[in-house]
Write a protein that holds these residues in place. Structure first.
Motif, short mmCIF file in Angstrom:
data_model
loop_
_atom_site.label_atom_id
_atom_site.label_comp_id
_atom_site.label_asym_id
_atom_site.label_seq_id
_atom_site.Cartn_x
_atom_site.Cartn_y
_atom_site.Cartn_z
N VAL A 162 0.41 -0.88 0.11
CA VAL A 162 -0.17 0.13 0.19
C VAL A 162 1.00 1.33 0.02
N THR A 163 0.45 2.03 -0.77
CA THR A 163 1.44 3.16 -0.54
C THR A 163 0.14 4.70 -0.45
N SER A 164 1.05 5.49 -0.80
CA SER A 164 0.23 7.56 -0.31
C SER A 164 -0.88 7.07 -0.87
N GLU A 165 -0.89 7.29 -2.34
CA GLU A 165 -2.13 7.26 -3.01
C GLU A 165 -3.47 6.61 -2.19
N ILE A 166 -3.09 5.53 -1.75
CA ILE A 166 -4.21 5.36 -1.05
C ILE A 166 -4.86 4.73 0.16
N ALA A 167 -3.23 5.59 1.23
CA ALA A 167 -3.58 5.93 2.53
C ALA A 167 -2.54 6.60 2.89
N ALA B 248 0.34 4.63 5.02
CA ALA B 248 1.86 4.45 4.09
C ALA B 248 2.96 5.41 4.23
N ALA B 249 3.73 4.75 4.84
CA ALA B 249 5.93 5.55 5.22
C ALA B 249 5.57 6.92 3.88
N ASP B 250 5.42 6.62 2.45
CA ASP B 250 5.98 7.06 1.59
C ASP B 250 5.50 9.19 1.36
N ASN B 251 3.84 8.56 2.22
CA ASN B 251 3.68 9.96 2.51
C ASN B 251 4.43 11.31 3.51
N TRP B 252 5.69 10.67 4.20
CA TRP B 252 6.37 11.03 5.02
C TRP B 252 7.87 11.40 5.09
N ASP C 163 15.27 14.69 5.40
CA ASP C 163 13.90 15.43 4.59
C ASP C 163 14.34 14.58 3.42
N THR C 164 14.63 13.80 3.27
CA THR C 164 14.53 12.51 2.16
C THR C 164 12.85 11.82 2.68
N GLU C 165 12.68 11.67 1.01
CA GLU C 165 11.53 9.86 0.85
C GLU C 165 11.21 9.26 1.50
N MET C 166 10.43 8.74 2.54
CA MET C 166 10.71 7.43 2.94
C MET C 166 9.85 7.13 1.58
N SER C 167 10.26 5.46 1.58
CA SER C 167 9.85 4.41 1.02
C SER C 167 8.86 3.96 1.03
N PRO C 168 7.58 3.35 0.67
CA PRO C 168 7.01 2.26 1.28
C PRO C 168 6.50 1.01 2.12
N THR C 169 8.31 0.80 2.55
CA THR C 169 8.91 -0.33 2.85
C THR C 169 9.15 0.26 4.03
N ASP C 170 9.37 1.47 4.51
CA ASP C 170 9.83 1.74 6.12
C ASP C 170 8.80 2.18 6.55
N ASN C 171 9.27 1.21 8.17
CA ASN C 171 8.07 1.30 9.78
C ASN C 171 8.78 2.26 10.27
N TYR C 172 8.09 3.51 9.93
CA TYR C 172 8.30 4.88 10.49
C TYR C 172 7.84 4.47 12.35
N MET C 173 7.55 3.30 12.64
CA MET C 173 6.53 2.78 14.02
C MET C 173 7.75 1.78 14.86
N SER D 133 -11.54 3.80 6.00
CA SER D 133 -10.81 3.45 5.00
C SER D 133 -9.28 3.09 5.37
N GLU D 134 -8.86 3.10 6.77
CA GLU D 134 -7.43 2.64 6.87
C GLU D 134 -7.99 1.64 7.61
N ILE D 135 -8.00 1.06 7.82
CA ILE D 135 -8.28 -0.38 8.57
C ILE D 135 -8.39 -1.21 7.53
N LYS D 136 -9.77 -0.42 7.00
CA LYS D 136 -10.25 -2.05 6.22
C LYS D 136 -9.01 -1.86 4.86
N THR D 137 -8.51 -0.76 4.95
CA THR D 137 -7.19 -1.48 3.14
C THR D 137 -6.35 -1.94 4.00
N ALA D 138 -6.03 -1.97 5.29
CA ALA D 138 -5.31 -2.91 5.46
C ALA D 138 -5.72 -4.44 5.93
#
Length: 658
Positions: free
Chosen positions: A460-465, A468-472, A478-488, A584-589
């Motif tokens: 899942v990427t920033s287009e739908i959630a 998703a890490a690539d929002n940040w 200050d470089t964009e995260m990839s969708p696989t980065d777990n910032y938690m 929607s975040e919960i259902k998308t996941a």
């Protein structure tokens, strides 16, 4: 804090109930009170209330609503602060879980009584990002034909019936004004009257009562008191005027407002009971059952969706990414009515004034004004183009100083606040911290950690959630995260009021800018000033806080109660998620069946919550929501400025910019 969801023992039964299966609770009333007001825009408050109270209390609906609210509170960033809110925000102290438990055991006669209690509890958190809106009952609003304002006259600050009240309320149409004529109540003679008492107490004491019990939205008491009074604003793309929280409360639970006042051209005080009239802004209905189906029952827009679905994905991928919002919901349905035309600016607008920003050049020919009505335009990128067009014309016309009006700005897209900040100050001014926003986190509760992990596993990427890490972007570079980065992972934790608060690692916003950002500011930063009434929320609060903390911009607040400190920012959460969004975040996941997940709502409503924290540059351990920041200047409204933006700007330019 532990989730409150375990207290509810009816979840198994609820899981078998679908939103479409919930009909209107049976009524024992002989006549249909909703039929009496059907087809009417305005009705006496008692009639509107009778319709709303015709739906008996339903335990299944209580358990459903409270379970949703309790489990959404698990995501709420400020919950632990409320146990002992730091000064000067002590009046926003409460135990949220104890409040939910009280509501769960309280006896209610009607569904309205239950929903109003939940509405009041969340409203009195004074966080406009975190409120329960039951659509069944927020279609109504009480309106007074004598809105009140706070003005300085002869060196003293007092409360008055708005001098323009006749012109103002007449914009509601003859259906509104004819009602008062029919009951032989002359509201017109009250215009401009000096108010000595409201409901038997000093009018400022009454405004504080309203601020403490009804206004909500703003954590600062001084700002809420200012919100009690009528003031100008931009609604949509038009100049307008708020009734204020005294004269435009949400629910039609009050038939009259008693004021002791002295009319214009009189020296004698008299006591007047001014009737309210309830306004309805929902869809047409014919009877009680109709009303329930149209306004109260859950519909296909109530609950969230799995954004991985092909139809939903096609809708969402028209944008490069989901756009974060931070905004408040002003009293529904329409707290703003058009500003009487004689009080609108007479100066010609400059380029870029077709949307939510209205810009002008003052008669001194050196001061440009940008009245930023909100950060929530219909077109995200057009807002940026409008700013560029306005500043370009200002420079071409020789403007050398800038006044920004943020009066009653309820926020909007987070990135547009950051855009306006960096565009007006230049990228060079940000120095070693080049991101134009704040350090941010979200709450890393167990379900949130599962959502992010699942998003990574599902691609899942920033287009739908939003999770998703690539929002940040990484805080470190200050470089964009990839969708696989777990910032938690690992999460961060600290103790707040004796509770362990667990949050994500800190990150930054990634914002799509469509115009070139200047390296140098278009105006001398010392020649930029901000004015408003403190009713500056969410993205507006973040923008003004950035200008204050990073550039020491001059800020002035108009109105309010004399002697009471009033912040220039009303509330400053970093991002709000509506119930539809978090569901929607919960259902998308693929986590809707997780035991920590809230069920679908069975009624039409929205429980929004503050989902992200913005941390202050002045104290990186403290959210800007709880960082007290006062304006450098305070001015009272006068009869010439309370509803006349142009007069206020001319005054402010002289006082703030010389």
């Amino acid at each position: 804090m532990m989730s409150f969801g375990g207290l509810f023992t009816t979840l198994v039964a609820l899981s078998m109930v679908t939103p479409a299966s919930v009909a209107a609770p049976a009524s024992t009333a002989a006549a249909d009170p909703c039929a009496k007001i059907a087809g009417k825009t305005f009705s006496p408050p008692a009639d509107a209330l009778a319709c709303m109270k015709s739906f008996p209390f339903n335990e299944t609906l209580r358990q459903n609503v409270l379970t949703v609210i309790s489990r959404v509170f698990d995501f709420y960033t400020f919950e632990d602060y409320y146990l002992n809110s730091p000064p000067p925000f002590q009046d926003s102290t409460t135990n949220i879980r104890a409040d939910i438990a009280r509501i769960n055991r309280t006896h209610y006669e009607t569904d309205f009584d239950f929903n109003k209690d939940v509405y009041d509890f969340t409203t009195q958190l004074n966080d406009g990002h975190t409120r329960w809106f039951p659509n069944c009952y927020t279609q109504f609003q009480n309106l007074l034909p004598a809105p009140v304002v706070t003005l300085e006259e002869n060196g003293e600050q007092n409360v008055f019936v708005a001098p323009d009240s006749v012109e103002f309320v007449s914009l509601l149409g003859t259906d509104f004004t004819d009602f008062f004529d029919s009951i032989k109540f002359d509201f017109r003679r009250l215009a401009g009257a000096k108010v000595l008492e409201i409901e038997g107490v000093d009018p400022y004491a009454y405004a504080q009562r309203i601020a403490e019990t009804q206004s909500g939205n703003f954590i600062d008491l001084g700002v809420r008191i200012n919100s009690a009074f009528s003031s100008y604003r931009i609604s949509g793309t038009d100049f307008s005027q708020r009734f204020g929280d005294i004269s435009g409360p949400q629910f039609p639970t009050q038939n009259t407002l008693t004021m002791k006042l002295i009319p214009v051209n009189s020296t004698k005080a008299e006591t007047v009971s001014v009737p309210f009239l309830a306004s309805y802004a929902g869809l047409p209905f014919t009877n009680r059952e109709d009303f329930w189906v149209i306004n109260c029952a859950a519909n296909n827009e109530t609950n969230g969706v799995d954004n991985k679905g092909s139809a939903q994905l096609e809708k969402l991928t028209t944008k490069t990414r989901k756009l974060a919002k931070a905004n408040i919901v002003d009293v529904a349905p329409k707290n703003a009515v058009g500003l009487p035309s004689q009080f609108e600016p007479t100066l010609p607008p400059v380029n870029g004034s077709e949307g939510v920003i209205k810009s002008f050049i003052l008669p001194d020919k050196k001061t440009g004004v940008m009245f930023v009505g909100s950060f929530e335009p219909d077109d995200f990128f057009q807002f940026q183009t409008d700013v560029l067009a306005t500043v370009t014309e200002f420079k071409q016309q020789g403007v050398s100083q800038l006044l920004i009006d943020l009066t009653n700005n309820g926020g909007g897209f987070v990135c547009l606040g950051q855009f306006l900040h960096i565009f007006l100050t230049g990228s060079k001014s940000l120095g070693s911290f080049p991101n134009p926003g704040f350090q941010s986190t979200n709450r890393a509760n167990p379900l949130a950690q599962k959502i992010l992990a699942s998003d990574i596993a599902l691609g899942v990427t920033s287009e739908i959630a939003f999770y998703a890490a690539d929002n940040w972007a990484f805080l470190s570079n200050d470089t964009e995260m990839s969708p696989t980065d777990n910032y938690m992972q690992p999460p961060s934790s600290r103790v707040i009021n004796g509770q362990t608060f667990v949050e994500s690692q800190r990150f930054l916003d990634v914002c799509p800018f469509s115009v070139d950002i200047p390296e140098d500011p278009p105006f001398d930063p010392s020649k930029i000033a901000i004015v408003g009434n403190g009713n500056c929320a969410s993205t507006c609060a973040m923008f003004s806080t950035l200008m204050n903390e990073r550039h020491n911009t001059k800020i002035a607040v108009f109105g309010g109660k004399s002697g009471l400190p009033t912040q220039f920012k009303g509330m400053a959460g970093n991002q709000v998620l509506e119930w539809f969004d978090i569901d929607s975040e919960i259902k998308t996941a693929n986590l809707k069946d997780d035991p920590l997940a809230p069920p679908d709502l069975l009624v039409s409503g929205d429980f929004r919550h503050n989902w992200r924290i913005a941390y202050s540059f002045l104290d990186e351990t403290l959210p800007i929501e709880y960082k007290s920041e006062l304006p450098q200047f305070r001015f009272p409204y006068t009869a010439d400025t309370y509803n006349n933006p142009q007069n206020l700007w001319i005054f402010a330019a002289k006082e703030l910019l010389g």
